[in-house]
Enzyme design. Structure first.
Site, mmCIF file in Angstrom:
data_model
loop_
_atom_site.group_PDB
_atom_site.id
_atom_site.type_symbol
_atom_site.label_atom_id
_atom_site.label_comp_id
_atom_site.label_asym_id
_atom_site.label_seq_id
_atom_site.Cartn_x
_atom_site.Cartn_y
_atom_site.Cartn_z
ATOM 1 N N HIS A 120 6.732 -80.342 -77.073
ATOM 2 C CA HIS A 120 6.101 -81.392 -77.879
ATOM 3 C C HIS A 120 7.178 -82.363 -78.363
ATOM 4 O O HIS A 120 8.230 -81.932 -78.828
ATOM 5 C CB HIS A 120 5.354 -80.786 -79.070
ATOM 6 C CG HIS A 120 4.653 -81.825 -79.883
ATOM 7 N ND1 HIS A 120 3.523 -82.477 -79.436
ATOM 8 C CD2 HIS A 120 4.958 -82.387 -81.078
ATOM 9 C CE1 HIS A 120 3.155 -83.376 -80.333
ATOM 10 N NE2 HIS A 120 4.014 -83.343 -81.336
ATOM 11 N N ASP A 177 -0.389 -77.718 -80.797
ATOM 12 C CA ASP A 177 1.004 -77.929 -81.205
ATOM 13 C C ASP A 177 1.363 -77.055 -82.411
ATOM 14 O O ASP A 177 1.944 -77.533 -83.391
ATOM 15 C CB ASP A 177 1.251 -79.421 -81.523
ATOM 16 C CG ASP A 177 0.948 -80.314 -80.330
ATOM 17 O OD1 ASP A 177 1.167 -79.873 -79.189
ATOM 18 O OD2 ASP A 177 0.492 -81.449 -80.546
ATOM 19 N N GLY A 186 5.590 -86.152 -65.340
ATOM 20 C CA GLY A 186 6.229 -84.928 -64.855
ATOM 21 C C GLY A 186 7.746 -84.937 -64.934
ATOM 22 O O GLY A 186 8.410 -84.196 -64.208
ATOM 23 N N SER A 187 8.301 -85.721 -65.853
ATOM 24 C CA SER A 187 9.770 -85.710 -65.957
ATOM 25 C C SER A 187 10.271 -84.364 -66.487
ATOM 26 O O SER A 187 11.353 -83.909 -66.117
ATOM 27 C CB SER A 187 10.274 -86.866 -66.824
ATOM 28 O OG SER A 187 9.938 -86.676 -68.172
ATOM 29 N N GLU A 203 -3.897 -70.784 -80.343
ATOM 30 C CA GLU A 203 -5.201 -71.462 -80.201
ATOM 31 C C GLU A 203 -5.255 -72.821 -80.905
ATOM 32 O O GLU A 203 -6.144 -73.617 -80.647
ATOM 33 C CB GLU A 203 -6.359 -70.553 -80.661
ATOM 34 C CG GLU A 203 -6.349 -70.079 -82.090
ATOM 35 C CD GLU A 203 -5.292 -68.998 -82.349
ATOM 36 O OE1 GLU A 203 -4.980 -68.786 -83.532
ATOM 37 O OE2 GLU A 203 -4.775 -68.380 -81.391
HETATM 38 C C1 GAR Z 1 6.489 -85.501 -72.993
HETATM 39 O O1 GAR Z 1 7.113 -86.374 -73.911
HETATM 40 C C2 GAR Z 1 5.870 -84.320 -73.699
HETATM 41 O O2 GAR Z 1 6.638 -83.862 -74.775
HETATM 42 C C3 GAR Z 1 4.565 -84.905 -74.177
HETATM 43 O O3 GAR Z 1 4.122 -85.639 -73.072
HETATM 44 C C4 GAR Z 1 5.258 -86.171 -72.381
HETATM 45 C C5 GAR Z 1 5.123 -85.846 -70.908
HETATM 46 O O4 GAR Z 1 6.154 -86.432 -70.173
HETATM 47 N N1 GAR Z 1 3.634 -83.880 -74.577
HETATM 48 C C6 GAR Z 1 2.831 -83.977 -75.640
HETATM 49 O O5 GAR Z 1 2.759 -84.993 -76.322
HETATM 50 C C7 GAR Z 1 2.010 -82.745 -75.952
HETATM 51 N N2 GAR Z 1 1.380 -82.850 -77.223
HETATM 52 P P1 GAR Z 1 6.453 -85.964 -68.686
HETATM 53 O O6 GAR Z 1 5.121 -85.948 -67.951
HETATM 54 O O7 GAR Z 1 7.376 -87.025 -68.153
HETATM 55 O O8 GAR Z 1 7.090 -84.609 -68.725
#
Ligand code: GAR
Length: 224
Positions: A110, A146, A13-14, A143
């Site tokens: 992403h 990414d 959740g950053s 749909e």
């Molecule tokens: C982030 O790097 C986000 O871009 C990625 O998951 C991480 C979550 O970090 N998302 C994907 O890869 C989606 N395909 P966070 O929980 O610290 O925000």
């Protein structure tokens, strides 16, 4: 008026934190009605609780078809008064059941310069490929995974043979800038989509100074 949003998470959740901080700084005009996680142990839930933001946990494992899981998410979000959705590390593919409930109002972050390296490990895939530039993308959700129209992208250098975690960190820092910016543009109704193209309406807003370490387009505005 602030845009009532939900933030969907699966982990740390950053990115959620980056949104909360911009809200606290009064430069992001959204109101997080609920943070929903498909994982009960997601640290992002604690981050939300620390700010008194309502949370919900909905495990996809308790559902059969994806559509049933999505329908329940829609119910929770609508009940909370949500009008737009930010997917911030939410590692689930959504179906038209969810998409059609919030048309044109779902944004995802992403950690790669799409269309390169979609999927669950964009940073790792880019590092292993040996790219010289890596980065991140905030985009509308459609749909396909990414895939939706691109709102803003940031590029950062990648160095041959470097520790993957260093690249991850470098990308994440830019995610924390471009995602809140994209959400602010959505909140201010400044984004219009024509096919694959997202147009940003001009506004009387100063641009931010560049950090000299990244290339970001469209340019960030002051505060992001
Ligand atoms: C982030 O790097 C986000 O871009 C990625 O998951 C991480 C979550 O970090 N998302 C994907 O890869 C989606 N395909 P966070 O929980 O610290 O925000």
């Amino acid at each position: 008026m602030s845009l009532p949003i939900a933030v969907l998470i699966s982990g740390s959740g950053s990115n959620l934190q980056s949104i909360i901080e911009k809200m606290e700084d009064n430069i992001l005009d959204v109101d997080i009605k609920v943070v929903l996680s498909n994982k009960a142990d997601a640290y992002g839930l604690k981050r939300a609780e620390a700010y008194g933001i309502p949370t919900a946990v909905l495990s996809h494992k308790d559902f059969g078809p994806r559509e049933e899981f999505d329908a329940e998410m829609v119910r929770i979000l609508k009940e909370a008064g949500v009008e737009a959705v930010v997917m911030a590390g939410f590692m689930r593919i959504i179906t038209p059941v969810f998409l059609n409930a919030f048309p044109g109002k779902i944004v995802n972050i992403h950690p790669a310069i799409l269309p390169s390296f979609p999927g669950v490990d964009g940073q790792g895939d880019a590092a292993k490929y040996g790219v010289q530039l890596a980065g991140c993308t905030a985009h509308f959700v459609d749909e396909k995974m990414d895939h939706g129209a691109v709102i803003i992208q940031a590029a950062v250098p990648a160095y041959p043979g470097e520790d993957e975690d260093e690249l991850r960190e470098r990308i994440l820092k830019q995610e924390h800038r471009i995602l809140p910016q994209a959400v602010q543009w959505l909140a201010k109704d400044r984004l219009s989509v024509e096919g694959r193209f997202v147009k940003l309406a001009e506004a009387d807003v100063d641009l931010a100074e560049t950090d000299g370490l990244s290339l970001i387009n469209p340019p960030l505005e002051v505060g992001f």
